[in-house]
Motif scaffolding. Structure first.
Motif, mmCIF file in Angstrom:
data_model
loop_
_atom_site.group_PDB
_atom_site.id
_atom_site.type_symbol
_atom_site.label_atom_id
_atom_site.label_comp_id
_atom_site.label_asym_id
_atom_site.label_seq_id
_atom_site.Cartn_x
_atom_site.Cartn_y
_atom_site.Cartn_z
ATOM 1 N N GLU A 1 0.774 -0.912 0.176
ATOM 2 C CA GLU A 1 0.097 -0.054 0.107
ATOM 3 C C GLU A 1 0.835 0.712 0.045
ATOM 4 O OE1 GLU A 1 -2.723 0.093 -0.438
ATOM 5 O OE2 GLU A 1 -4.211 -1.704 -0.007
ATOM 6 N N ILE A 2 1.966 1.280 0.770
ATOM 7 C CA ILE A 2 2.629 2.094 0.887
ATOM 8 C C ILE A 2 3.665 2.929 -0.683
ATOM 9 C CG2 ILE A 2 4.803 3.723 1.947
ATOM 10 C CD1 ILE A 2 4.012 1.686 4.487
ATOM 11 N N VAL A 3 4.162 2.128 -0.782
ATOM 12 C CA VAL A 3 4.795 1.629 -2.236
ATOM 13 C C VAL A 3 3.711 2.249 -3.383
ATOM 14 C CG1 VAL A 3 6.171 0.766 -4.537
ATOM 15 C CG2 VAL A 3 6.848 -0.061 -1.488
ATOM 16 N N GLY A 4 2.502 1.722 -3.055
ATOM 17 C CA GLY A 4 1.244 1.705 -4.477
ATOM 18 C C GLY A 4 0.897 3.030 -4.040
ATOM 19 N N ALA A 5 0.820 3.673 -3.060
ATOM 20 C CA ALA A 5 0.166 5.504 -2.902
ATOM 21 C C ALA A 5 1.663 6.123 -3.290
ATOM 22 C CB ALA A 5 0.345 5.354 -1.468
ATOM 23 N N PHE A 6 3.155 5.724 -3.179
ATOM 24 C CA PHE A 6 3.922 6.951 -3.849
ATOM 25 C C PHE A 6 4.622 6.505 -5.795
ATOM 26 C CE2 PHE A 6 8.544 6.123 -6.320
ATOM 27 C CZ PHE A 6 8.965 7.324 -6.315
ATOM 28 N N LEU A 7 3.667 5.472 -6.166
ATOM 29 C CA LEU A 7 4.042 5.223 -7.580
ATOM 30 C C LEU A 7 3.129 5.848 -8.250
ATOM 31 C CD1 LEU A 7 4.946 1.339 -7.341
ATOM 32 C CD2 LEU A 7 6.466 3.069 -8.361
ATOM 33 N N SER A 8 1.831 5.120 -7.446
ATOM 34 C CA SER A 8 0.118 5.929 -8.392
ATOM 35 C C SER A 8 0.548 7.982 -7.939
ATOM 36 C CB SER A 8 -0.405 6.112 -7.642
ATOM 37 O OG SER A 8 -1.208 6.491 -5.281
ATOM 38 N N ALA A 9 1.139 8.169 -7.253
ATOM 39 C CA ALA A 9 0.782 9.847 -6.996
ATOM 40 C C ALA A 9 2.128 9.954 -8.128
ATOM 41 C CB ALA A 9 1.325 10.498 -5.504
ATOM 42 N N ALA A 10 3.362 9.845 -8.087
ATOM 43 C CA ALA A 10 3.911 9.786 -8.795
ATOM 44 C C ALA A 10 3.715 9.887 -10.925
ATOM 45 C CB ALA A 10 5.474 8.818 -9.072
ATOM 46 N N LEU A 11 2.853 9.188 -10.915
ATOM 47 C CA LEU A 11 2.834 8.396 -12.251
ATOM 48 C C LEU A 11 1.427 9.736 -12.382
ATOM 49 C CD1 LEU A 11 2.047 4.890 -12.410
ATOM 50 C CD2 LEU A 11 3.808 5.742 -13.747
ATOM 51 N N ARG A 12 0.079 10.249 -11.255
ATOM 52 C CA ARG A 12 -0.911 11.242 -11.254
ATOM 53 C C ARG A 12 0.034 11.823 -11.802
ATOM 54 N NH1 ARG A 12 -2.733 10.498 -6.906
ATOM 55 N NH2 ARG A 12 -3.756 8.560 -6.963
ATOM 56 N N THR A 13 1.046 12.772 -11.683
ATOM 57 C CA THR A 13 1.746 13.698 -12.039
ATOM 58 C C THR A 13 2.802 13.634 -13.252
ATOM 59 O OG1 THR A 13 3.406 13.561 -10.433
ATOM 60 C CG2 THR A 13 1.829 14.918 -9.322
ATOM 61 N N ASP A 14 2.135 12.706 -13.747
ATOM 62 C CA ASP A 14 3.235 12.561 -15.123
ATOM 63 C C ASP A 14 2.962 11.989 -16.159
ATOM 64 O OD1 ASP A 14 5.655 11.874 -16.622
ATOM 65 O OD2 ASP A 14 6.847 12.260 -15.682
ATOM 66 N N VAL A 15 2.196 12.851 -16.843
ATOM 67 C CA VAL A 15 1.068 11.590 -18.534
ATOM 68 C C VAL A 15 2.246 10.583 -19.220
ATOM 69 C CG1 VAL A 15 -0.366 11.847 -19.565
ATOM 70 C CG2 VAL A 15 -1.073 13.380 -18.238
ATOM 71 N N VAL A 16 3.580 11.177 -18.809
ATOM 72 C CA VAL A 16 4.373 10.875 -20.543
ATOM 73 C C VAL A 16 4.751 9.901 -20.038
ATOM 74 C CG1 VAL A 16 6.170 11.281 -21.239
ATOM 75 C CG2 VAL A 16 4.891 13.186 -21.596
ATOM 76 N N ALA A 17 5.400 9.929 -18.327
ATOM 77 C CA ALA A 17 5.560 8.501 -17.857
ATOM 78 C C ALA A 17 4.544 7.306 -17.631
ATOM 79 C CB ALA A 17 5.615 9.275 -16.325
ATOM 80 N N ALA A 18 3.609 7.588 -17.499
ATOM 81 C CA ALA A 18 2.355 6.812 -16.900
ATOM 82 C C ALA A 18 2.094 5.916 -18.306
ATOM 83 C CB ALA A 18 0.894 7.281 -16.499
ATOM 84 N N HIS A 19 2.078 7.219 -19.413
ATOM 85 C CA HIS A 19 1.809 6.242 -21.119
ATOM 86 C C HIS A 19 2.869 5.151 -21.210
ATOM 87 C CE1 HIS A 19 -1.361 9.851 -22.120
ATOM 88 N NE2 HIS A 19 -2.230 8.577 -20.978
ATOM 89 N N ASN A 20 3.991 5.430 -20.527
ATOM 90 C CA ASN A 20 4.917 4.543 -21.283
ATOM 91 C C ASN A 20 4.471 4.006 -20.590
ATOM 92 O OD1 ASN A 20 7.774 3.798 -20.432
ATOM 93 N ND2 ASN A 20 8.075 5.034 -22.793
ATOM 94 N N LEU A 21 4.597 3.605 -19.264
ATOM 95 C CA LEU A 21 4.466 2.539 -19.022
ATOM 96 C C LEU A 21 3.349 1.459 -19.190
ATOM 97 C CD1 LEU A 21 5.537 0.688 -15.925
ATOM 98 C CD2 LEU A 21 3.658 1.987 -14.682
#
Length: 436
Positions: free
Chosen positions: A245-265
């Motif tokens: 849950e902790i790492v998931g919160a980190f990752l989802s927050a990072a991806l929410r603020t970076d659309v380019v990174a999210a689409h690449n993932l």
């Protein structure tokens, strides 16, 4: 010598001069500072766009200096930072024009002359420690040591092209102060593709933890996929309650603020092994992205299994259940990913539960033990964990310290919360989580 190194030397000199007589002699008068004409440093900083959009909106002046960007991934944007020292340096920066060009992949992108858009005074390294030490002796830190330099930020930015290849970008800035000497300086920054960055694995848990805590300072979204892989591998070997849950919160927050990174993932996660794929899709869904195109291409059995996974918990949910014990860590995960103010503010709101802690402490020291964990007990324990973590971050994270200063000055912060924040370093309940 770098800007950071110069400031470190200056603060050590000022700390030695001011700190000893004030703490031990209680001297409260200062000699007038020597005159020093304002001047522009012959270096520039590359400042991540998130500093302006997500961080400085909830800070006072001065602030702790942001990191100089040395590595960028596709889609990331930076602005040019100009450093000034000396007397009236803020006014000097207000009348300074900046133009710059970026040479990358055989092309040059020019940015015309314009005034600096943002100006902040910078705290020297160690400045917060000196200010708190003086405050403990009843002395307000003089301006001479609260800030030794100011940072002006360009009005325009440069963004790494989404289709960029690995290479170096050269930035050349022309700085023209009004009535001052024209300064031309250059800097370079490495550009790394997602394919290259995703090859950089984490060597151990300590390196992974450092990545989670400081990501917002130097965000490298290309390493988010290795982070998912590392998390899945660690959980398969040593499962820790709440860690996903902790790492998931980190990752989802990072991806929410970076659309380019999210689409690449999204384009890469489908080819990962099933455990990594499942956690990656869970995180992307929590960040608000449509994962159905990837999910629908998977075998039916894996689709069913993935859809049956419970959604990640909301870290901002402060309902006093046992889940709240790791929601604080999730909130710090969101802060580590984004540097945003809201998770720190939410953690500080738990300091309103002092009465629950006092009742819990009395119960803990008494002869009777409660038959079950009550909401009041949860709030009491979380109160101590919130205070302990805020104190720790105040001492070790410059941005968190700036946010706490902002909360103390803000009219929106309830008086009870301000009182608790003022006593982070002296409240015995905050010496360690649990208040013991």
């Amino acid at each position: 010598m770098s800007i950071v190194a110069s400031i470190r030397i200056l603060i050590s000199l000022f700390a030695g001069f001011w700190l000893i007589p004030n703490l031990f002699g209680q001297q409260k008068t200062y000699p007038p500072p020597k005159q020093s004409p304002a001047q522009i440093a012959d270096q520039i900083m590359l400042v991540n766009e998130s500093v302006l959009k997500q961080q400085w909106t909830h800070t006072l002046d001065p602030v702790n200096a942001p990191k100089n960007a040395i590595l960028l991934n596709p889609g990331q944007c930076v602005r040019i930072g100009v450093v000034a020292t000396g007397d009236n340096r803020d006014e000097y920066l207000k009348h300074t024009n900046l133009s710059f060009s970026v040479r990358f992949a055989g092309q040059t992108v020019p940015h015309g002359h314009a005034p600096l858009a943002y100006i902040k005074r910078m705290k020297p390294e160690g400045g917060d420690f000196v200010a708190r030490a003086l405050a403990a002796g009843g002395v307000k830190a003089p301006d001479a040591i609260r800030s030794l330099a100011s940072l002006g930020i360009s009005a325009s930015n440069w963004c790494v092209p989404v289709d960029a290849q690995d290479g170096s970008a050269s930035v050349t800035a022309t700085i023209e102060p009004s009535g001052g000497k024209r300064v031309v300086v250059s800097s370079t920054v490495e550009v790394e593709t997602f394919a290259m960055g995703s090859q950089k694995k984490f060597k151990d848990v300590q390196a992974f933890g450092q990545f989670l805590q400081t990501y917002y300072q130097e965000p490298h979204p290309a390493r988010l996929l290795p982070a998912i892989n590392f998390m899945v591998t660690e959980q398969s070997q040593t499962s820790r309650e709440g860690q996903a849950e902790i790492v998931g919160a980190f990752l989802s927050a990072a991806l929410r603020t970076d659309v380019v990174a999210a689409h690449n993932l999204l384009s890469r996660i489908g080819s990962e092994p099933p455990p990594t794929r499942a956690f990656g899709l869970l995180v992307l869904r929590a960040a608000g992205y449509d994962v159905d195109p990837v999910l629908n291409a998977l075998p039916k059995q894996e689709q069913v299994k993935s859809q049956s996974l419970p959604a990640l918990e909301d870290p901002f949910d402060l309902t006093p259940s046992q889940a709240l014990f790791h929601h604080l860590d999730m909130l710090w995960g969101v802060f580590g990913a984004t540097g945003q103010y809201e998770p720190v503010k939410t953690i500080a709101s738990a300091l309103a539960w002092r009465s629950d802690y006092e009742a819990f402490a009395e119960m803990r020291n008494g002869p009777d033990r409660p038959p079950a964990i009550t909401p009041s007990i949860v709030r009491g324990v979380v109160y101590t964990a919130a205070g302990w973590s805020l104190r720790s971050f105040q001492m070790n994270d410059g941005l968190a310290a700036d946010y706490i200063e902002y909360m103390l000055a803000s009219e929106e912060t309830p008086p009870a919360i301000k009182s608790e924040l003022r006593n982070l370093s002296t409240n015995p309940a905050f010496k360690r989580p649990g208040g013991q």
